[in-house]
Design an enzyme around this catalytic site. Structure first.
Site, PDB file in Angstrom:
ATOM      1  N   CYS A 293       3.298  79.666  55.823  1.00 25.34           N
ATOM      2  CA  CYS A 293       2.031  79.037  56.186  1.00 25.34           C
ATOM      3  C   CYS A 293       0.897  80.039  55.941  1.00 25.34           C
ATOM      4  CB  CYS A 293       2.080  78.655  57.665  1.00 25.34           C
ATOM      5  SG  CYS A 293       0.505  78.140  58.360  1.00 25.34           S
TER       6      CYS A 293
ATOM      7  N   ARG B 211      16.227  66.858  47.325  1.00 30.33           N
ATOM      8  CA  ARG B 211      15.892  65.432  47.449  1.00 30.33           C
ATOM      9  C   ARG B 211      14.515  65.137  46.866  1.00 30.33           C
ATOM     10  NH1 ARG B 211      16.728  63.618  53.209  1.00 30.33           N
ATOM     11  NH2 ARG B 211      15.680  61.805  52.324  1.00 30.33           N
TER      12      ARG B 211
ATOM     13  N   CYS C 236       2.621  76.087  63.527  1.00 32.84           N
ATOM     14  CA  CYS C 236       1.276  75.657  63.972  1.00 32.84           C
ATOM     15  C   CYS C 236       0.939  74.241  63.528  1.00 32.84           C
ATOM     16  CB  CYS C 236       0.207  76.653  63.500  1.00 32.84           C
ATOM     17  SG  CYS C 236      -0.176  76.544  61.738  1.00 32.84           S
TER      18      CYS C 236
ATOM     19  N   SER D  26      19.361  49.216  57.249  1.00 28.84           N
ATOM     20  CA  SER D  26      20.492  48.886  58.117  1.00 28.84           C
ATOM     21  C   SER D  26      20.010  48.504  59.508  1.00 28.84           C
ATOM     22  CB  SER D  26      21.443  50.083  58.210  1.00 28.84           C
ATOM     23  OG  SER D  26      20.747  51.207  58.715  1.00 28.84           O
TER      24      SER D  26
ATOM     25  N   HIS E 182       8.471  57.478  58.843  1.00 24.98           N
ATOM     26  CA  HIS E 182       9.311  58.681  58.923  1.00 24.98           C
ATOM     27  C   HIS E 182       8.788  59.814  58.049  1.00 24.98           C
ATOM     28  CE1 HIS E 182      12.894  56.021  60.445  1.00 24.98           C
ATOM     29  NE2 HIS E 182      12.043  56.327  61.399  1.00 24.98           N
TER      30      HIS E 182
HETATM   31  C1  BJW Z   1      20.137  47.665  49.665  1.00 26.19           C
HETATM   32  C2  BJW Z   1      20.400  48.000  48.321  1.00 26.19           C
HETATM   33  C3  BJW Z   1      19.653  47.310  47.334  1.00 26.19           C
HETATM   34  C4  BJW Z   1      21.695  49.186  49.561  1.00 26.19           C
HETATM   35  N1  BJW Z   1      18.738  46.392  47.715  1.00 26.19           N
HETATM   36  N2  BJW Z   1      19.234  46.752  50.010  1.00 26.19           N
HETATM   37  C5  BJW Z   1      17.845  53.697  70.920  1.00 26.19           C
HETATM   38  C6  BJW Z   1      19.234  53.588  70.889  1.00 26.19           C
HETATM   39  C7  BJW Z   1      20.022  54.594  70.333  1.00 26.19           C
HETATM   40  C8  BJW Z   1      19.453  55.745  69.804  1.00 26.19           C
HETATM   41  C9  BJW Z   1      18.087  55.857  69.834  1.00 26.19           C
HETATM   42  C10 BJW Z   1      17.306  54.853  70.409  1.00 26.19           C
HETATM   43  N3  BJW Z   1      16.001  55.224  70.282  1.00 26.19           N
HETATM   44  C11 BJW Z   1      15.955  56.411  69.649  1.00 26.19           C
HETATM   45  C12 BJW Z   1      17.198  56.835  69.373  1.00 26.19           C
HETATM   46  C13 BJW Z   1      17.589  58.105  68.685  1.00 26.19           C
HETATM   47  C14 BJW Z   1      17.426  58.048  67.191  1.00 26.19           C
HETATM   48  C15 BJW Z   1      18.197  56.865  66.652  1.00 26.19           C
HETATM   49  O1  BJW Z   1      17.682  55.812  66.369  1.00 26.19           O
HETATM   50  N4  BJW Z   1      19.478  57.065  66.453  1.00 26.19           N
HETATM   51  C16 BJW Z   1      20.363  56.017  65.954  1.00 26.19           C
HETATM   52  C17 BJW Z   1      20.850  56.419  64.564  1.00 26.19           C
HETATM   53  C18 BJW Z   1      21.481  55.802  66.920  1.00 26.19           C
HETATM   54  N5  BJW Z   1      16.013  57.977  66.831  1.00 26.19           N
HETATM   55  C19 BJW Z   1      15.258  59.057  66.770  1.00 26.19           C
HETATM   56  O2  BJW Z   1      15.683  60.168  67.028  1.00 26.19           O
HETATM   57  C20 BJW Z   1      13.811  58.846  66.348  1.00 26.19           C
HETATM   58  N6  BJW Z   1      12.926  59.486  67.212  1.00 26.19           N
HETATM   59  C21 BJW Z   1      12.721  59.073  68.467  1.00 26.19           C
HETATM   60  O3  BJW Z   1      13.302  58.130  68.942  1.00 26.19           O
HETATM   61  O4  BJW Z   1      11.753  59.798  69.148  1.00 26.19           O
HETATM   62  C22 BJW Z   1      11.649  59.634  70.557  1.00 26.19           C
HETATM   63  C23 BJW Z   1      12.343  60.814  71.149  1.00 26.19           C
HETATM   64  C24 BJW Z   1      11.652  61.998  71.214  1.00 26.19           C
HETATM   65  C25 BJW Z   1      12.284  63.096  71.789  1.00 26.19           C
HETATM   66  C26 BJW Z   1      13.609  63.013  72.210  1.00 26.19           C
HETATM   67  C27 BJW Z   1      14.292  61.801  72.091  1.00 26.19           C
HETATM   68  C28 BJW Z   1      13.653  60.701  71.551  1.00 26.19           C
HETATM   69  C29 BJW Z   1      13.568  59.495  64.998  1.00 26.19           C
HETATM   70  C30 BJW Z   1      14.366  58.891  63.916  1.00 26.19           C
HETATM   71  C31 BJW Z   1      14.109  59.619  62.604  1.00 26.19           C
HETATM   72  C32 BJW Z   1      15.021  59.123  61.504  1.00 26.19           C
HETATM   73  N7  BJW Z   1      14.982  59.996  60.423  1.00 26.19           N
HETATM   74  C33 BJW Z   1      15.705  59.667  59.220  1.00 26.19           C
HETATM   75  C34 BJW Z   1      15.676  60.882  58.311  1.00 26.19           C
HETATM   76  C35 BJW Z   1      14.255  61.073  57.748  1.00 26.19           C
HETATM   77  C36 BJW Z   1      14.168  62.331  56.992  1.00 26.19           C
HETATM   78  C37 BJW Z   1      15.052  62.321  55.787  1.00 26.19           C
HETATM   79  O5  BJW Z   1      14.845  61.499  54.878  1.00 26.19           O
HETATM   80  O6  BJW Z   1      15.949  63.147  55.747  1.00 26.19           O
HETATM   81  O7  BJW Z   1      15.101  58.518  58.599  1.00 26.19           O
HETATM   82  S1  BJW Z   1      17.373  59.150  59.482  1.00 26.19           S
HETATM   83  C38 BJW Z   1      17.390  57.971  58.163  1.00 26.19           C
HETATM   84  O8  BJW Z   1      17.601  56.668  58.733  1.00 26.19           O
HETATM   85  C39 BJW Z   1      15.967  57.977  57.581  1.00 26.19           C
HETATM   86  C40 BJW Z   1      15.721  56.502  57.403  1.00 26.19           C
HETATM   87  O9  BJW Z   1      14.331  56.228  57.324  1.00 26.19           O
HETATM   88  C41 BJW Z   1      16.411  55.893  58.596  1.00 26.19           C
HETATM   89  C42 BJW Z   1      16.733  54.432  58.427  1.00 26.19           C
HETATM   90  O10 BJW Z   1      17.696  54.256  57.437  1.00 26.19           O
HETATM   91  P1  BJW Z   1      17.605  53.008  56.449  1.00 26.19           P
HETATM   92  O11 BJW Z   1      16.367  53.091  55.632  1.00 26.19           O
HETATM   93  O12 BJW Z   1      17.838  51.773  57.199  1.00 26.19           O
HETATM   94  O13 BJW Z   1      18.816  53.353  55.454  1.00 26.19           O
HETATM   95  P2  BJW Z   1      20.387  53.014  55.640  1.00 26.19           P
HETATM   96  O14 BJW Z   1      21.112  53.872  54.687  1.00 26.19           O
HETATM   97  O15 BJW Z   1      20.782  53.066  57.045  1.00 26.19           O
HETATM   98  O16 BJW Z   1      20.492  51.500  55.158  1.00 26.19           O
HETATM   99  C43 BJW Z   1      20.254  51.147  53.806  1.00 26.19           C
HETATM  100  C44 BJW Z   1      20.395  49.646  53.665  1.00 26.19           C
HETATM  101  O17 BJW Z   1      20.059  49.305  52.343  1.00 26.19           O
HETATM  102  C45 BJW Z   1      21.835  49.140  53.902  1.00 26.19           C
HETATM  103  O18 BJW Z   1      21.780  48.026  54.804  1.00 26.19           O
HETATM  104  C46 BJW Z   1      22.286  48.683  52.514  1.00 26.19           C
HETATM  105  O19 BJW Z   1      23.139  47.533  52.561  1.00 26.19           O
HETATM  106  C47 BJW Z   1      20.981  48.345  51.875  1.00 26.19           C
HETATM  107  N8  BJW Z   1      20.953  48.417  50.394  1.00 26.19           N
HETATM  108  N9  BJW Z   1      21.352  48.937  48.293  1.00 26.19           N
HETATM  109  C48 BJW Z   1      18.549  46.141  49.038  1.00 26.19           C
HETATM  110  N10 BJW Z   1      19.821  47.548  46.014  1.00 26.19           N
HETATM  111 ZN    ZN Z   2       1.244  77.899  60.590  1.00 24.23          ZN
END
Ligand code: BJW
Ligand code: ZN
Length: 253
Positions: A154, A69, A129, A196, A118
């Protein structure tokens, strides 16, 4: 057609926030996560790649996937949406850019300060570490995806480097999250681009701004046509809609 009241509101705004998701980089060829057919989570299993448990179970699989990526991002170029955001900052008294994206395309388009909720593909740290290596990562060797690559070691503790992104179940960087929430509560206009809105806590940002009185604009090909009070949907690709919005509000783009 961009609604005239939105143009007026943006023109007179003092404090603008732009909140971006993967869709802002889609026109640079970087896949989103959840779009049907093209989204990463359509083709790859998030639980096996984007959690600390996955890294513990198979570090080479996870590191290799993120190296693939990172290479895609290094080969990509900023698109008109990234450039429009950088230009908007030159037209308004204050602009805060908050991104969920782990690429650096907004910086490469000229946005000076980006709050990354993120993390970043380009700044790994030690899984054991937490130390961030001084040397930047070199260009990945192999262009192919799906290949296992052993993570570098590391220099401090001999642990393994991990990608500097926020995985599911991990906390977001507190300073960045607090800065994003504070900016959302202070802004007059929030432009949410290409997300999204499914991943929390980042997804709280637009609602926070709206409840604090801001006008909220969603730029997304999937944006609905109906909107509530102080809420607009510009349905279309960000690379078209953002330049159009800025051109109509400020006269050039
Ligand atoms: C266009 C287009 C064009 C297309 N022009 N637009 C509350 C409820 C339920 C669950 C949870 C909650 N609170 C927390 C959670 C758990 C979880 C979560 O949210 N899960 C849900 C999925 C259900 N969250 C977490 O785990 C977070 N941490 C946390 O809450 O910590 C507290 C905790 C600690 C200890 C234990 C428990 C909790 C962390 C979330 C980390 C997300 N990481 C990722 C991966 C990053 C690394 C990587 O890149 O691999 O982040 S997941 C992925 O989704 C990435 C993104 O930043 C994130 C958001 O996605 P995004 O950017 O919205 O993309 P898409 O694909 O979803 O949407 C794209 C949009 O673009 C679409 O709408 C298209 O239509 C549009 N589009 N072309 C304009 N040309
Ligand atoms: Zn280290």
């Amino acid at each position: 057609m961009i609604p005239a009241p939105l143009i007026e509101t943006l023109r007179s705004a003092r404090n603008v926030m732009v909140f971006t998701g993967a869709g802002v980089s889609a026109e640079s060829g970087i896949p989103t996560f959840r779009d049907s057919l093209t989204g990463l989570w359509e083709r790859f299993d998030a639980a096996s790649l984007a959690t600390p448990e996955a890294f513990r179970a198979d570090p080479a699989l996870v590191w290799g996937w993120y190296e693939w990526r990172r290479m895609n991002v290094l080969q990509a170029q900023p698109n008109p949406a990234h450039r429009a955001i950088a230009e908007l900052a030159r037209h308004v008294p204050r602009l805060t850019l908050v991104s969920q994206n782990v690429d650096d395309l907004q910086e490469r388009a000229g946005s000076a300060e980006v709050i990354h909720l993120h993390g970043s593909l380009h700044q790994p740290r030690c899984f054991t570490c937490g130390k961030i290596p001084e040397e930047p990562l070199s260009m990945p060797d192999e262009p192919e995806g799906g290949r296992r690559v052993q993570p570098p070691q590391c220099a401090v503790c001999d642990g393994q480097l991990r990608p500097g992104v926020v995985w599911f179940g991990e906390s977001l960087p507190l300073d960045q999250l607090n800065a994003a929430f504070a900016a959302a509560e202070l802004c007059d206009v929030l432009i949410s681009v290409g997300t999204s809105g499914l991943v929390y806590p980042a997804a709280e940002v637009p609602g926070l701004a709206w409840r604090a009185g801001a006008t909220v604009v969603h730029v997304n090909p999937q944006a609905g046509t109906s909107h509530g009070e102080r809420e607009y949907a510009l349905a279309g690709p960000a690379g078209e809609k953002l330049p159009e919005l800025i051109q109509q509000a400020f006269g050039r783009s």
